[in-house]
Design a protein around this motif. Structure first.
Motif, PDB file in Angstrom:
ATOM      1  N   SER A   1      45.148 -30.563  72.280  1.00  0.00           N
ATOM      2  CA  SER A   1      45.888 -29.769  71.297  1.00  0.00           C
ATOM      3  C   SER A   1      45.688 -28.259  71.467  1.00  0.00           C
ATOM      4  CB  SER A   1      45.482 -30.186  69.881  1.00  0.00           C
ATOM      5  OG  SER A   1      44.076 -30.027  69.700  1.00  0.00           O
ATOM      6  N   ARG A   2      44.561 -27.841  72.058  1.00  0.00           N
ATOM      7  CA  ARG A   2      44.287 -26.411  72.170  1.00  0.00           C
ATOM      8  C   ARG A   2      44.810 -25.787  73.460  1.00  0.00           C
ATOM      9  NH1 ARG A   2      38.088 -25.809  69.755  1.00  0.00           N
ATOM     10  NH2 ARG A   2      38.505 -26.879  67.774  1.00  0.00           N
ATOM     11  N   VAL A   3      45.338 -26.603  74.361  1.00  0.00           N
ATOM     12  CA  VAL A   3      45.791 -26.050  75.643  1.00  0.00           C
ATOM     13  C   VAL A   3      47.277 -26.301  75.900  1.00  0.00           C
ATOM     14  CG1 VAL A   3      43.509 -26.234  76.676  1.00  0.00           C
ATOM     15  CG2 VAL A   3      45.102 -28.150  76.886  1.00  0.00           C
ATOM     16  N   ARG A   4      47.999 -26.788  74.915  1.00  0.00           N
ATOM     17  CA  ARG A   4      49.435 -27.036  75.083  1.00  0.00           C
ATOM     18  C   ARG A   4      50.221 -25.757  74.870  1.00  0.00           C
ATOM     19  NH1 ARG A   4      49.088 -31.816  70.738  1.00  0.00           N
ATOM     20  NH2 ARG A   4      47.723 -33.215  71.916  1.00  0.00           N
ATOM     21  N   PRO A   5      51.454 -25.738  75.372  1.00  0.00           N
ATOM     22  CA  PRO A   5      52.336 -24.611  75.052  1.00  0.00           C
ATOM     23  C   PRO A   5      52.513 -24.508  73.538  1.00  0.00           C
ATOM     24  CG  PRO A   5      53.262 -25.933  76.821  1.00  0.00           C
ATOM     25  CD  PRO A   5      52.089 -26.698  76.304  1.00  0.00           C
ATOM     26  N   PRO A   6      52.641 -23.315  73.016  1.00  0.00           N
ATOM     27  CA  PRO A   6      52.734 -23.146  71.563  1.00  0.00           C
ATOM     28  C   PRO A   6      53.942 -23.832  70.929  1.00  0.00           C
ATOM     29  CG  PRO A   6      53.184 -21.077  72.723  1.00  0.00           C
ATOM     30  CD  PRO A   6      52.645 -22.024  73.731  1.00  0.00           C
ATOM     31  N   ASP A   7      54.984 -24.035  71.717  1.00  0.00           N
ATOM     32  CA  ASP A   7      56.183 -24.674  71.163  1.00  0.00           C
ATOM     33  C   ASP A   7      56.245 -26.162  71.479  1.00  0.00           C
ATOM     34  OD1 ASP A   7      56.516 -24.386  73.862  1.00  0.00           O
ATOM     35  OD2 ASP A   7      58.619 -23.734  73.753  1.00  0.00           O
ATOM     36  N   ALA A   8      55.149 -26.749  71.957  1.00  0.00           N
ATOM     37  CA  ALA A   8      55.147 -28.173  72.314  1.00  0.00           C
ATOM     38  C   ALA A   8      55.309 -29.036  71.062  1.00  0.00           C
ATOM     39  CB  ALA A   8      53.858 -28.531  73.035  1.00  0.00           C
ATOM     40  N   ASP A   9      56.096 -30.091  71.182  1.00  0.00           N
ATOM     41  CA  ASP A   9      56.321 -31.026  70.080  1.00  0.00           C
ATOM     42  C   ASP A   9      55.101 -31.927  69.948  1.00  0.00           C
ATOM     43  OD1 ASP A   9      57.140 -32.881  68.245  1.00  0.00           O
ATOM     44  OD2 ASP A   9      58.756 -33.714  69.466  1.00  0.00           O
ATOM     45  N   PRO A  10      54.339 -31.844  68.865  1.00  0.00           N
ATOM     46  CA  PRO A  10      53.131 -32.672  68.739  1.00  0.00           C
ATOM     47  C   PRO A  10      53.428 -34.167  68.746  1.00  0.00           C
ATOM     48  CG  PRO A  10      53.652 -31.574  66.663  1.00  0.00           C
ATOM     49  CD  PRO A  10      54.548 -30.978  67.694  1.00  0.00           C
ATOM     50  N   ALA A  11      54.644 -34.552  68.378  1.00  0.00           N
ATOM     51  CA  ALA A  11      54.992 -35.975  68.352  1.00  0.00           C
ATOM     52  C   ALA A  11      54.974 -36.596  69.742  1.00  0.00           C
ATOM     53  CB  ALA A  11      56.366 -36.166  67.714  1.00  0.00           C
ATOM     54  N   ALA A  12      55.076 -35.761  70.784  1.00  0.00           N
ATOM     55  CA  ALA A  12      55.062 -36.282  72.151  1.00  0.00           C
ATOM     56  C   ALA A  12      53.670 -36.692  72.589  1.00  0.00           C
ATOM     57  CB  ALA A  12      55.622 -35.235  73.107  1.00  0.00           C
ATOM     58  N   TYR A  13      52.642 -36.249  71.848  1.00  0.00           N
ATOM     59  CA  TYR A  13      51.257 -36.478  72.252  1.00  0.00           C
ATOM     60  C   TYR A  13      50.605 -37.523  71.344  1.00  0.00           C
ATOM     61  CZ  TYR A  13      52.108 -32.040  74.652  1.00  0.00           C
ATOM     62  OH  TYR A  13      52.649 -31.043  75.436  1.00  0.00           O
ATOM     63  N   THR A  14      51.316 -38.600  71.095  1.00  0.00           N
ATOM     64  CA  THR A  14      50.804 -39.648  70.220  1.00  0.00           C
ATOM     65  C   THR A  14      50.829 -40.987  70.929  1.00  0.00           C
ATOM     66  OG1 THR A  14      52.984 -40.163  69.306  1.00  0.00           O
ATOM     67  CG2 THR A  14      51.712 -38.444  68.183  1.00  0.00           C
ATOM     68  N   ALA A  15      50.066 -41.924  70.396  1.00  0.00           N
ATOM     69  CA  ALA A  15      50.060 -43.280  70.951  1.00  0.00           C
ATOM     70  C   ALA A  15      51.459 -43.872  70.936  1.00  0.00           C
ATOM     71  CB  ALA A  15      49.104 -44.158  70.148  1.00  0.00           C
ATOM     72  N   GLU A  16      52.164 -43.664  69.842  1.00  0.00           N
ATOM     73  CA  GLU A  16      53.505 -44.232  69.723  1.00  0.00           C
ATOM     74  C   GLU A  16      54.444 -43.646  70.773  1.00  0.00           C
ATOM     75  OE1 GLU A  16      51.328 -44.891  65.993  1.00  0.00           O
ATOM     76  OE2 GLU A  16      51.595 -43.153  67.296  1.00  0.00           O
ATOM     77  N   ALA A  17      54.323 -42.341  71.024  1.00  0.00           N
ATOM     78  CA  ALA A  17      55.167 -41.700  72.026  1.00  0.00           C
ATOM     79  C   ALA A  17      54.840 -42.214  73.426  1.00  0.00           C
ATOM     80  CB  ALA A  17      54.997 -40.183  71.974  1.00  0.00           C
ATOM     81  N   GLN A  18      53.571 -42.466  73.710  1.00  0.00           N
ATOM     82  CA  GLN A  18      53.194 -42.968  75.028  1.00  0.00           C
ATOM     83  C   GLN A  18      53.711 -44.387  75.244  1.00  0.00           C
ATOM     84  OE1 GLN A  18      52.091 -41.089  77.281  1.00  0.00           O
ATOM     85  NE2 GLN A  18      51.204 -39.347  76.222  1.00  0.00           N
ATOM     86  N   VAL A  19      53.722 -45.194  74.200  1.00  0.00           N
ATOM     87  CA  VAL A  19      54.304 -46.538  74.316  1.00  0.00           C
ATOM     88  C   VAL A  19      55.802 -46.441  74.563  1.00  0.00           C
ATOM     89  CG1 VAL A  19      54.800 -48.682  73.081  1.00  0.00           C
ATOM     90  CG2 VAL A  19      52.515 -47.673  72.955  1.00  0.00           C
ATOM     91  N   ALA A  20      56.473 -45.569  73.830  1.00  0.00           N
ATOM     92  CA  ALA A  20      57.915 -45.403  74.003  1.00  0.00           C
ATOM     93  C   ALA A  20      58.266 -44.892  75.388  1.00  0.00           C
ATOM     94  CB  ALA A  20      58.450 -44.443  72.933  1.00  0.00           C
TER      95      ALA A  20
END
Length: 462
Positions: A169-188
Motif C-alpha cells: 500500500s505504501r509503494v503504489r502509484p497515488p492514483d492506484a485503485d485499491p480494489a485491484a489489490y484484494t483477494a477478490e480481485a486476484q481471484v477474478a
C-alpha cells in the motif's frame, strides 16, 4: 493463525546462523527492533515452520507472523523456509504456506531480497518431487512473499478482504485503485483459486490436502541417493518410465440412449437445451469435488471451462470440462495448468468435451487463442498420467479436439464431433442453407461414424 487450521502443530528445529551486531548491513537499531518484535509476538523470527495434521492429513505448515517486522523475509527467514521444504521432501509431505508478509526486510538489503531465490528453488524442487503446495493468503500478502510462496503454489486460497498484490500500500502509484489489490480481485483475475471464509478454512484446506495427496501424505519413503526419484514419481515418469496410474473410468451417459439416425439429428441432439451438461456429469461422477480457477496470467473462463479435483470411488481424479459454450483462451490455459498439475501429483485426468468451438471474437484473438489451444494440445500430448475423454455434446473442431485424449476418447449418443460445424462447412463450400443437413451427413459426425473411423471408442451408453 495456526489454531484456525490445526490442533497438533509441532515446530521444526531452527537452523543455526551466526549473528552480527545490527545484522549484515550493520543497520543501526536493527537489533533493538528485532528484540521488540520478539517481545511483542513471542516469536524469534517472522515465520514459524512445523508439522501438523489438517483434518487428518499430515503437512508442513509455514505460518507468517506479521507482527514480527511486518512478516518480512530476511536471511534467518530463508533458513527456516529452506529447512521446512527439505523436511517436506524427506518425509513426502505437502506444504501449506499461511502467508502474511509485507515483503523483503530492508534492514538486510539485497541479502534479504535474494532469499526469494532460495524460496523459489525450494518450491521448484518440491514441485518436481510430486508434492502439492497449497497457499493461504492472509492480510496482507504483498511483495516477494506473494510472488513466491503465494503465487507459486499449486492451489491458492485467500481469506476475504485480504490485501493481496505485488505492490504494497505504501509503494503504489497515488492514483492506484485499491480494489485491484484484494483477494477478490486476484481471484477474478485468475491469480488465485477461491476466497474462503476463515470459519471454513480448516475444512476446505483439509479437503484439498486429502484430494491432492490421495490420503498418502507421509506414507511413501523418501528417495535415497543424489537425484533419486521414488517409483512412479513425476520425475521418473518424465524420464520415460511408464505411469502406473490407472485411467479415470469413463462416465456413463446421462442423456439419450439410442444412436442418431442422421448427422443432422446428432447435431440437434447435441444442441438441445435439455441435454445434460458438464455440471450434471461431474455431480454424478464425483462423491465431492473442489474447483481450481484461473490461468495465472490474468484470465478466467467460469462460463466455458470447469476445472478441479474430485473423489471418485475413493481415489482422486482431476477434471477439465467444457460447458457447452465457446471456450475462451483463459479456459484453455486453466485446463493446461490442471493437466500438468495432475501429472506432477500422479492423478489421472477426465476431460469432458462440449463446445461449438473456441471463442473467435477479437478479444479472444488479443488474449492469445491460438497459443492457449496449443498449450492444451501440448499438455494432453505430454501428460504424465492417463487422460480419459468423454464427448458429451458438441465437439466443435480444434477447440474441442485439444481436450481429447488420443486413443481414449468416448462419446455419448447425444453428441457429435466434427472438423467444422455443418453450417460453416456448407458456407465454405458455397452451398445453400438447404444443403446443411446433407453436409452434416457427409461429414460423418455421428458417434457411430466416429467409432467406425477410429476417432473414438465405441459410443458410450448408460
Amino acid at each position: 493463525m495456526l489454531a484456525a487450521v490445526t490442533d497438533d502443530f509441532s515446530e521444526l528445529p531452527h537452523p543455526a546462523r551466526e549473528s552480527t551486531p545490527d545484522g549484515p548491513l550493520a543497520w543501526r537499531g536493527y537489533d533493538a527492533s528485532h528484540a521488540r518484535a520478539a517481545e511483542r509476538t513471542g516469536e524469534t523470527e517472522s515465520v514459524v515452520c512445523g508439522t501438523a495434521h489438517v483434518e487428518g492429513t499430515p503437512a508442513v505448515l509455514i505460518a507468517f507472523e506479521f507482527g514480527f517486522l511486518g512478516g518480512s523475509l530476511g536471511e534467518r527467514t530463508g533458513d527456516r523456509l529452506e529447512a521446512a521444504y527439505r523436511h517436506a521432501r524427506e518425509h513426502r509431505l505437502p506444504v501449506v504456506p499461511l502467508v502474511a508478509t509485507g515483503g523483503s526486510r530492508m534492514q538486510e538489503g539485497m541479502l534479504a531480497l535474494t532469499q526469494l531465490q532460495r524460496v523459489a528453488r525450494q518450491s521448484a524442487l518440491t514441485r518436481e518431487a510430486g508434492l502439492p503446495q497449497i497457499a493461504v493468503l492472509r492480510d496482507p500478502t504483498t511483495g516477494g512473499g506473494w510472488a513466491t510462496l503465494g503465487a507459486g503454489a499449486d492451489v491458492i486460497l485467500a481469506l476475504p478482504g485480504a490485501q493481496v498484490g505485488f505492490a504494497g500500500s505504501r509503494v503504489r502509484p497515488p492514483d492506484a485503485d485499491p480494489a485491484a489489490y484484494t483477494a477478490e480481485a486476484q481471484v477474478a483475475a485468475g491469480a488465485a483459486d477461491t476466497v474462503v471464509p476463515l470459519a471454513e478454512l480448516r475444512e476446505t484446506l483439509g479437503r484439498w490436502l486429502r484430494l491432492l495427496t490421495g490420503g498418502t501424505a507421509g506414507t511413501t519413503p523418501a528417495p535415497s541417493g543424489p537425484g533419486a526419484a521414488a517409483p512412479g514419481s513425476p520425475l521418473e515418469i518424465a524420464l520415460g518410465s511408464p505411469s502406473e496410474v490407472a485411467p479415470a473410468p469413463v462416465p456413463a451417459a446421462l442423456g439419450a440412449t439410442g444412436l442418431p439416425a442422421t448427422g443432422w439429428e446428432a447435431v440437434q441432439r447435441a444442441r438441445a437445451a435439455e441435454r445434460p451438461r458438464a455440471e450434471a456429469y461431474l455431480d454424478a461422477y464425483f462423491a465431492h469435488r473442489l474447483p481450481i480457477s484461473g490461468d495465472r496470467c490474468g484470465g478466467t473462463d467460469p462460463d466455458g471451462m470447469l476445472c478441479g479435483f474430485g473423489e471418485r470411488e475413493g481415489r482422486t481424479v482431476a477434471y477439465a470440462a467444457q460447458t457447452g459454450t465457446a471456450t475462451r483462451p483463459a479456459g484453455y490455459r486453466t485446463a493446461a495448468r490442471l493437466i500438468r498439475l495432475a501429472g506432477r501429483l500422479g492423478v489421472p485426468v477426465l476431460t469432458l468435451v462440449d463446445t461449438p468451438g473456441a471463442a473467435n471474437d477479437a478479444d479472444a484473438e488479443r488474449q492469445g487463442a491460438g497459443a492457449a489451444i496449443a498449450d492444451v494440445f501440448d499438455a494432453v500430448a505430454t501428460a504424465r498420467t492417463p487422460v480419459t475423454t468423454l464427448v458429451i455434446g458438441e465437439g466443435g473442431s480444434g477447440g474441442a479436439l485439444a481436450l481429447a485424449a488420443p486413443g481414449n476418447t468416448w462419446a455419448t449418443p447425444d453428441s457429435y464431433f466434427s472438423v467444422i460445424a455443418p453450417e460453416l462447412a456448407a458456407a465454405i463450400l458455397k452451398r445453400p442453407p438447404t444443403e446443411v443437413e446433407t453436409t452434416a451427413d457427409q461429414l460423418r459426425i455421428r458417434p457411430q461414424d466416429l467409432a467406425d473411423l477410429g476417432v473414438i471408442q465405441r459410443p458410450r451408453g448408460r
